[in-house]
Design a protein around this motif. Structure first.
Motif, PDB file in Angstrom:
ATOM      1  N   TYR A  24      13.782 -84.783  23.841  1.00  0.00           N
ATOM      2  CA  TYR A  24      14.931 -85.563  24.301  1.00  0.00           C
ATOM      3  C   TYR A  24      14.452 -86.914  24.845  1.00  0.00           C
ATOM      4  N   HIS A  25      15.351 -87.884  24.818  1.00  0.00           N
ATOM      5  CA  HIS A  25      15.049 -89.202  25.385  1.00  0.00           C
ATOM      6  C   HIS A  25      15.002 -89.122  26.903  1.00  0.00           C
ATOM      7  N   HIS A  26      14.164 -89.952  27.504  1.00  0.00           N
ATOM      8  CA  HIS A  26      14.195 -90.012  28.972  1.00  0.00           C
ATOM      9  C   HIS A  26      14.948 -91.237  29.470  1.00  0.00           C
ATOM     10  N   LYS A  80      22.284 -86.710  19.964  1.00  0.00           N
ATOM     11  CA  LYS A  80      21.852 -85.307  19.916  1.00  0.00           C
ATOM     12  C   LYS A  80      20.541 -85.100  20.669  1.00  0.00           C
ATOM     13  N   TYR A  81      19.869 -86.197  21.008  1.00  0.00           N
ATOM     14  CA  TYR A  81      18.619 -86.115  21.756  1.00  0.00           C
ATOM     15  C   TYR A  81      18.812 -86.404  23.248  1.00  0.00           C
ATOM     16  N   THR A  82      20.019 -86.185  23.748  1.00  0.00           N
ATOM     17  CA  THR A  82      20.308 -86.347  25.177  1.00  0.00           C
ATOM     18  C   THR A  82      20.356 -84.981  25.833  1.00  0.00           C
ATOM     19  N   SER A  83      19.567 -84.791  26.888  1.00  0.00           N
ATOM     20  CA  SER A  83      19.579 -83.504  27.598  1.00  0.00           C
ATOM     21  C   SER A  83      20.250 -83.616  28.958  1.00  0.00           C
ATOM     22  N   ASP A 133      16.735 -94.088  17.163  1.00  0.00           N
ATOM     23  CA  ASP A 133      18.003 -93.377  17.343  1.00  0.00           C
ATOM     24  C   ASP A 133      19.109 -94.422  17.476  1.00  0.00           C
ATOM     25  N   GLU A 134      19.889 -94.573  16.447  1.00  0.00           N
ATOM     26  CA  GLU A 134      20.915 -95.614  16.412  1.00  0.00           C
ATOM     27  C   GLU A 134      22.017 -95.353  17.426  1.00  0.00           C
ATOM     28  N   GLU A 135      22.265 -94.087  17.744  1.00  0.00           N
ATOM     29  CA  GLU A 135      23.299 -93.771  18.742  1.00  0.00           C
ATOM     30  C   GLU A 135      22.818 -94.060  20.158  1.00  0.00           C
ATOM     31  N   ALA A 136      21.631 -93.583  20.496  1.00  0.00           N
ATOM     32  CA  ALA A 136      21.094 -93.768  21.852  1.00  0.00           C
ATOM     33  C   ALA A 136      20.488 -95.148  22.042  1.00  0.00           C
ATOM     34  N   ARG A 137      20.175 -95.835  20.952  1.00  0.00           N
ATOM     35  CA  ARG A 137      19.629 -97.195  20.962  1.00  0.00           C
ATOM     36  C   ARG A 137      18.231 -97.252  21.594  1.00  0.00           C
ATOM     37  N   VAL A 138      17.434 -96.242  21.282  1.00  0.00           N
ATOM     38  CA  VAL A 138      16.051 -96.178  21.748  1.00  0.00           C
ATOM     39  C   VAL A 138      15.176 -95.562  20.655  1.00  0.00           C
ATOM     40  N   PRO A 139      13.847 -95.812  20.731  1.00  0.00           N
ATOM     41  CA  PRO A 139      12.934 -95.241  19.746  1.00  0.00           C
ATOM     42  C   PRO A 139      12.384 -93.892  20.201  1.00  0.00           C
ATOM     43  N   PHE A 140      11.685 -93.221  19.299  1.00  0.00           N
ATOM     44  CA  PHE A 140      10.893 -92.053  19.642  1.00  0.00           C
ATOM     45  C   PHE A 140       9.823 -91.872  18.569  1.00  0.00           C
ATOM     46  N   LEU A 141       8.797 -91.103  18.897  1.00  0.00           N
ATOM     47  CA  LEU A 141       7.734 -90.833  17.938  1.00  0.00           C
ATOM     48  C   LEU A 141       7.863 -89.429  17.378  1.00  0.00           C
ATOM     49  N   GLU A 142       7.596 -89.312  16.077  1.00  0.00           N
ATOM     50  CA  GLU A 142       7.541 -88.011  15.403  1.00  0.00           C
ATOM     51  C   GLU A 142       6.098 -87.721  14.997  1.00  0.00           C
ATOM     52  N   ASN A 143       5.747 -86.430  14.987  1.00  0.00           N
ATOM     53  CA  ASN A 143       4.445 -86.045  14.443  1.00  0.00           C
ATOM     54  C   ASN A 143       4.566 -85.807  12.944  1.00  0.00           C
ATOM     55  N   ASP A 144       3.489 -85.334  12.314  1.00  0.00           N
ATOM     56  CA  ASP A 144       3.488 -85.172  10.859  1.00  0.00           C
ATOM     57  C   ASP A 144       4.368 -84.025  10.387  1.00  0.00           C
ATOM     58  N   ARG A 145       4.907 -83.257  11.342  1.00  0.00           N
ATOM     59  CA  ARG A 145       5.853 -82.185  10.995  1.00  0.00           C
ATOM     60  C   ARG A 145       7.303 -82.610  11.222  1.00  0.00           C
ATOM     61  N   GLY A 146       7.488 -83.891  11.570  1.00  0.00           N
ATOM     62  CA  GLY A 146       8.839 -84.398  11.787  1.00  0.00           C
ATOM     63  C   GLY A 146       9.431 -84.004  13.125  1.00  0.00           C
ATOM     64  N   GLU A 147       8.571 -83.652  14.099  1.00  0.00           N
ATOM     65  CA  GLU A 147       9.039 -83.214  15.415  1.00  0.00           C
ATOM     66  C   GLU A 147       9.007 -84.375  16.408  1.00  0.00           C
ATOM     67  N   PHE A 148      10.002 -84.448  17.241  1.00  0.00           N
ATOM     68  CA  PHE A 148      10.132 -85.450  18.306  1.00  0.00           C
ATOM     69  C   PHE A 148       9.095 -85.126  19.380  1.00  0.00           C
ATOM     70  N   CYS A 195       7.487 -87.885  21.498  1.00  0.00           N
ATOM     71  CA  CYS A 195       7.306 -88.899  22.546  1.00  0.00           C
ATOM     72  C   CYS A 195       8.563 -89.749  22.695  1.00  0.00           C
ATOM     73  N   THR A 196       9.014 -89.915  23.929  1.00  0.00           N
ATOM     74  CA  THR A 196      10.144 -90.776  24.271  1.00  0.00           C
ATOM     75  C   THR A 196       9.622 -91.971  25.050  1.00  0.00           C
ATOM     76  N   TYR A 197      10.030 -93.172  24.657  1.00  0.00           N
ATOM     77  CA  TYR A 197       9.474 -94.381  25.272  1.00  0.00           C
ATOM     78  C   TYR A 197      10.370 -95.575  24.961  1.00  0.00           C
ATOM     79  N   GLU A 198       9.928 -96.768  25.363  1.00  0.00           N
ATOM     80  CA  GLU A 198      10.670 -98.012  25.133  1.00  0.00           C
ATOM     81  C   GLU A 198       9.854 -98.969  24.273  1.00  0.00           C
ATOM     82  N   THR A 199      10.539 -99.841  23.570  1.00  0.00           N
ATOM     83  CA  THR A 199       9.918-100.918  22.794  1.00  0.00           C
ATOM     84  C   THR A 199      10.616-102.228  23.151  1.00  0.00           C
ATOM     85  N   PRO A 200      10.076-103.366  22.731  1.00  0.00           N
ATOM     86  CA  PRO A 200      10.790-104.625  22.951  1.00  0.00           C
ATOM     87  C   PRO A 200      12.200-104.605  22.368  1.00  0.00           C
ATOM     88  N   GLU A 201      12.389-103.886  21.272  1.00  0.00           N
ATOM     89  CA  GLU A 201      13.711-103.817  20.643  1.00  0.00           C
ATOM     90  C   GLU A 201      14.707-103.071  21.539  1.00  0.00           C
TER      91      GLU A 201
END
Length: 330
Positions: free
Chosen positions: A199-201, A208-211, A266-281, A283-289
């Protein structure tokens, strides 16, 4: 003109005045880092941390030498505001200090002493949190009422010429904002740590990634609790949370060097996240965007500005602090 029309006119004037106020950028700078902040990119520095002393009636400051070095920045940047932030997660003895009128008075007097001794512009109270012992600190059901009395006591002692601010949990709990509003200059909302992967922090809006709650909901919660938008400052994390090979707490300066992960947006939450090679979320973090989106949001809502924790989490060349500065000063 009807009373309703007058009320609407007054609210419009307040909103316009808020939108026209010079926006602020508050950077938390810690006692345990060595980087010196660039005054070109911030308006306020909150030094972390001071603490309630062992006798519950004064302040103990971590690494006073570093605080003095930060204050020296004002020699070449006199417009810069330097504050001492008292508290932080796990910093206790607030409950005992605020419980009696005598201790509150002595603590407020020590706030003034610290301001004068170090040449500060004010005090930031970061009690996490009144009535809560989640951080393994003492607490009491009376903490919220005593917090109000404490803030009023500090304001009376340091007068209006100095700043009095606070850090607030995202959901606006624990504090009577209507009661403290006249005493404080602004509130730094800690709009982060609201989730862990997957989930995003610090998601701006729900997805869907909001807890927990979103940043937008946090701002509205503070507004509904009695703090006007013109006194609200939006918190932005310069760190993320990870799992499965990524540290639970990881600075942005380390995130940009991670290998083997794919950035997603995440276009809905307007934040990025990192996926591993299995497509799993993972890392939640911020970018300049995402920071640009948050800055546009706070400007549109008429908030006072942005805050970030913490300056040392940025890259050496200041990717995130420059994003905050450009976003606020569009």
């Amino acid at each position: 003109m009807s009373l309703l029309a007058i009320s609407g006119f007054a609210q419009t004037k307040i909103a316009n005045a808020s939108a026209g106020r010079k926006k602020i950028i508050v950077a938390y700078v810690t006692s345990w880092t060595k980087v010196m902040p660039d005054p070109a990119y911030v308006t306020h520095i909150n030094y972390a941390f001071g603490h309630v002393n062992n006798t519950f009636d004064g302040i103990r400051i971590d690494n006073e030498k570093r605080l003095k070095s930060l204050v020296s920045l004002k020699n070449n940047a006199p417009q810069l505001k330097i504050m001492l932030s008292v508290g932080g997660w796990g910093s206790g003895r607030f409950s005992e200090m605020a419980a009696t009128a005598e201790n509150r008075k002595k603590f407020a007097e020590d706030c003034l002493r610290v301001i004068n001794e170090f040449g500060l512009d004010g005090i930031d109270i970061d009690w996490e949190y009144p009535t809560s012992n989640a951080a393994k600190i003492s607490s009491s059901p009376d903490d919220t009422r005593n917090y109000t009395s404490l803030m009023q006591e500090i304001r009376n002692k340091i007068r209006k010429s100095k700043l009095l601010t606070l850090a607030s949990v995202a959901d606006a709990k624990y504090i009577d904002f209507k009661a403290i509003e006249p005493a404080v200059d602004f509130v730094n909302i800690m709009t982060y740590d609201m989730g862990r992967p997957p989930y995003h922090h610090a998601g701006l809006y729900r997805s869907k990634y909001t807890s927990g709650i979103s940043v937008d909901e946090a701002v509205t919660a503070h507004l509904n609790a009695g703090m006007p938008l013109g006194k609200l400052v939006l918190g932005i994390p310069f760190y993320g949370h990870g799992k499965d090979g990524i540290a639970d707490f990881i600075d942005y300066r380390e995130i940009v060097n991670l290998k083997g992960f794919k950035m997603q947006w995440d276009e809905e939450a307007r934040v990025p996240f990192l996926e591993n090679d299995r497509g799993e979320f993972v890392c939640t973090y911020e970018t300049p965007e995402s920071i640009a989106v948050k800055c546009a949001y706070l400007l549109n809502r008429g908030m006072l500005g942005a805050m970030y924790w913490e300056y040392g989490g940025d890259t050496d060349d200041g990717i995130l602090r420059k994003a905050v500065f450009s976003g606020i000063n569009k």
